[in-house]
Write an enzyme that holds these catalytic residues in place. Structure first.
Site, PDB file in Angstrom:
ATOM      1  N   CYS A  99       0.861  -1.178   0.000  1.00 24.43           N
ATOM      2  CA  CYS A  99       0.000   0.000   0.000  1.00 24.43           C
ATOM      3  C   CYS A  99       0.899   1.230   0.000  1.00 24.43           C
ATOM      4  CB  CYS A  99      -0.894  -0.017   1.232  1.00 24.43           C
ATOM      5  SG  CYS A  99      -2.008   1.367   1.305  1.00 24.43           S
ATOM      6  N   LEU A 100       1.067   1.831  -1.171  1.00 24.41           N
ATOM      7  CA  LEU A 100       1.956   2.980  -1.288  1.00 24.41           C
ATOM      8  C   LEU A 100       1.361   3.900  -2.350  1.00 24.41           C
ATOM      9  CD1 LEU A 100       4.753   4.159  -0.480  1.00 24.41           C
ATOM     10  CD2 LEU A 100       5.737   2.863  -2.350  1.00 24.41           C
TER      11      LEU A 100
END
Lengths: 169, 392
Positions: A99-100
């Site tokens: 999750c970036l």
């Protein structure tokens, strides 16, 4: 006829575009510290990377394998990066999904065609160093990171030792 | 409650109470054998819901003996925990004598000096015990500060304890590193705990400041009681790292500015112009002091730490498209797009920038595409006179 054409497009030698030629040339010859990249054998659009766990993080001394899948529309779409090596991290789930923001398209994400593979890998190293519990992918780990950092660190260290350390035979 | 603890210690000196005196762990004497027991008594001093566990007895199968049943019977007869335990021990001893199938020498428990000395030391501070390892490998104490924060210290007890008292004990705890020196040469559990308790008390002002900063200053990241450096945003792109002296927490901390060079310049100037020590007032809250020192109206809650530009390696090659890295022919004007921002040197193929803007959600309007320059993030407008040039 039409079908044949579409097949031809998907098999396009992606790594031959001027952009990827330049990017790969630099990544293979002068990789940033702690990062190794190679082209996956027999593939024209998948790379494999090895990241060294950042110093002073619970991932220190671990070597993490990642897969970088380059979409046909790269760099208009972000590369799809996943961890192959299991990692205990609030922003990375058990399937290796990360999750970036820069790995997602706008408006929810922050991918821009000016970011390159090296930038993505550096950002992932940064994420390993400074998890972001406010945008978690694994809620339990994020809670633990916020409330009981000591336990989080010891678990992450243990996980690193278990999965990301090569045992000398 | 206190009286009860005293009476427990007098009668059963080898039992250690938990922090709230609602459960006890340790050893009771059965026929000259020490047997490990865990008692939980949630409604103390009442004996409702009292539970007893004796792992070693469970491992051996007593003939016609049910510990639970015995506990229930004894519970009915007695009115306090010490009384209950005395009765229970008598009942257990009786079973022991009757049941010859139990060969006590089989009990493979080593009861030694270590346990005895640990118990004696720990008993003085039983109410601070948080957890105790069944094999006595480690013990954790919990001390509350004035704001009721819990502070833990986990002390590892070597197997030879107390024989090797000369060596300092190993421990884990969360206190600022300046205070750690005090612990380093301590070699008994009692001294180590007392030192820890004193440190927690001495640092009471620091604990206050620590929680004040975290609760009021929108700090970035997470902190433990070990940390003395906090990152506080003072601008949407600038944060200040304050270093608090744990021994003098109310004094003006040290400042270090982080952010883009252009953005932090004015704060650097401000710090050079004024003397923060003169502006810092102990009667003000920490947040007020920060606002005064940096002359900002509020502390932003939205802080963008590192813009994605940070990961963008600048393309030094002139005359190359920033997106596809391919050569550009500047002479053909309608195939090139320069960023409208004079300070930005981004250069794109018309087709590349159009494809990106369309991809990132821009819809053509009045034959123009509106969006942001991927390099400088400033608004840009691209005329679509050459729409047919866009790659498909």
């Amino acid at each position: 006829m039409v079908l044949k054409k579409s097949i031809k497009i998907s098999l396009l030698p992606l790594l031959n575009t001027p952009r990827l030629k330049k990017e790969l040339g630099q990544l293979l010859n002068k990789p940033p510290f702690g990062i190794k990249v190679k082209v996956k054998e027999g593939s024209t659009s998948v790379l494999e990377a090895e990241l060294h766990g950042p110093k002073d993080s619970p991932y220190e001394n671990g070597i993490f394998k990642l897969q970088i899948e380059l979409p046909v529309k790269y760099p208009f779409e972000p590369p799809r990066v996943t961890f192959i090596t299991p990692i205990y991290h609030p922003n990375i789930d058990s399937g290796g999904r990360i999750c970036l923001d820069i790995l997602k398209m706008p408006p929810s994400g922050a991918w821009k065609p000016l970011i390159n593979i090296e930038g993505v890998l550096i950002a992932i190293c940064n994420l390993m160093n400074c998890p972001n519990p406010n945008d978690p992918l694994v809620l339990d780990i994020a809670k633990e990171f916020k409330n009981d950092k000591e336990t989080f660190e010891s678990k992450a260290k243990h996980y690193t030792k278990e999965h990301a350390t090569l045992v000398a035979v | 409650m206190f009286d009860l603890s005293i009476s427990m210690w007098e009668n059963f000196s080898m039992l250690i109470p938990s922090r709230n005196c609602k459960s006890w762990k340790g050893y009771i004497l059965l026929n000259a054998y020490n047997v490990y027991i865990e008692i939980s008594c949630p409604n103390i001093p009442l004996l409702d819901n009292l539970k007893v566990q004796i792992p070693e007895l469970e491992a051996f199968h007593f003939h016609q003996f049910d510990l639970k049943e015995t506990v229930e019977i004894v519970k009915q007869k007695t009115h306090s925990l010490p009384e209950f335990l005395k009765e229970l021990i008598q009942a257990l001893v009786k079973v022991w004598k009757q049941d010859t199938s139990i060969n006590l020498t089989n009990f493979n428990y080593i009861f030694d000096d270590k346990f005895h000395s640990v118990i004696q030391e720990v008993n003085l501070y039983g109410q601070y015990v948080h957890t105790i390892d069944e094999n006595l490998k480690h013990i954790t104490f919990n001390v509350l500060d004035m704001c009721k924060h819990s502070h833990f210290i986990k002390i590892f007890i070597p197997d030879e304890y107390p024989m090797i008292k000369k060596q300092p004990l190993r421990f884990e705890t969360m206190v600022p590193s300046v205070s750690l020196n005090l612990f380093l040469k301590v070699n008994t559990i009692l001294n180590l705990f007392e030192t820890f308790k004193n440190v927690v008390n001495e640092l009471s002002n620091f604990w206050n400041v620590h929680s004040e900063i975290i609760s009021t200053c929108n700090t970035i990241g997470s902190y433990t009681f070990k940390d003395v450096n906090y990152r506080i945003p003072i601008d949407s792109h600038v944060c200040v790292e304050v270093e608090v002296n744990p021994l003098k927490p109310l004094n003006c901390p040290k400042f270090r500015l982080h952010g883009l060079p252009a953005a932090i310049e004015k704060f650097h100037k401000r710090l050079n112009e004024i003397n923060p020590i003169l502006i810092w007032r102990t009667i003000n809250s920490f947040k007020e002091n920060i606002l005064n020192v940096f002359e900002v109206p509020t502390l932003p809650s939205q802080y963008e730490e590192e813009k994605p530009e940070h990961y963008v390696t600048s393309q030094n090659d002139l005359n190359c498209c920033c997106i596809c890295y391919d050569q550009l022919d500047m002479a053909i004007k309608n195939q090139t797009k320069l960023c409208d921002n004079e300070k930005c040197d981004a250069l794109y193929h018309m087709s590349c920038i159009c494809e990106w803007l369309l991809n990132s959600g821009s819809t053509p309007m009045f034959e123009h595409l509106q969006g942001k320059c991927p390099q400088c993030e400033k608004d840009m407008l691209v005329a679509l006179e050459n729409f047919d040039l866009i790659k498909t």
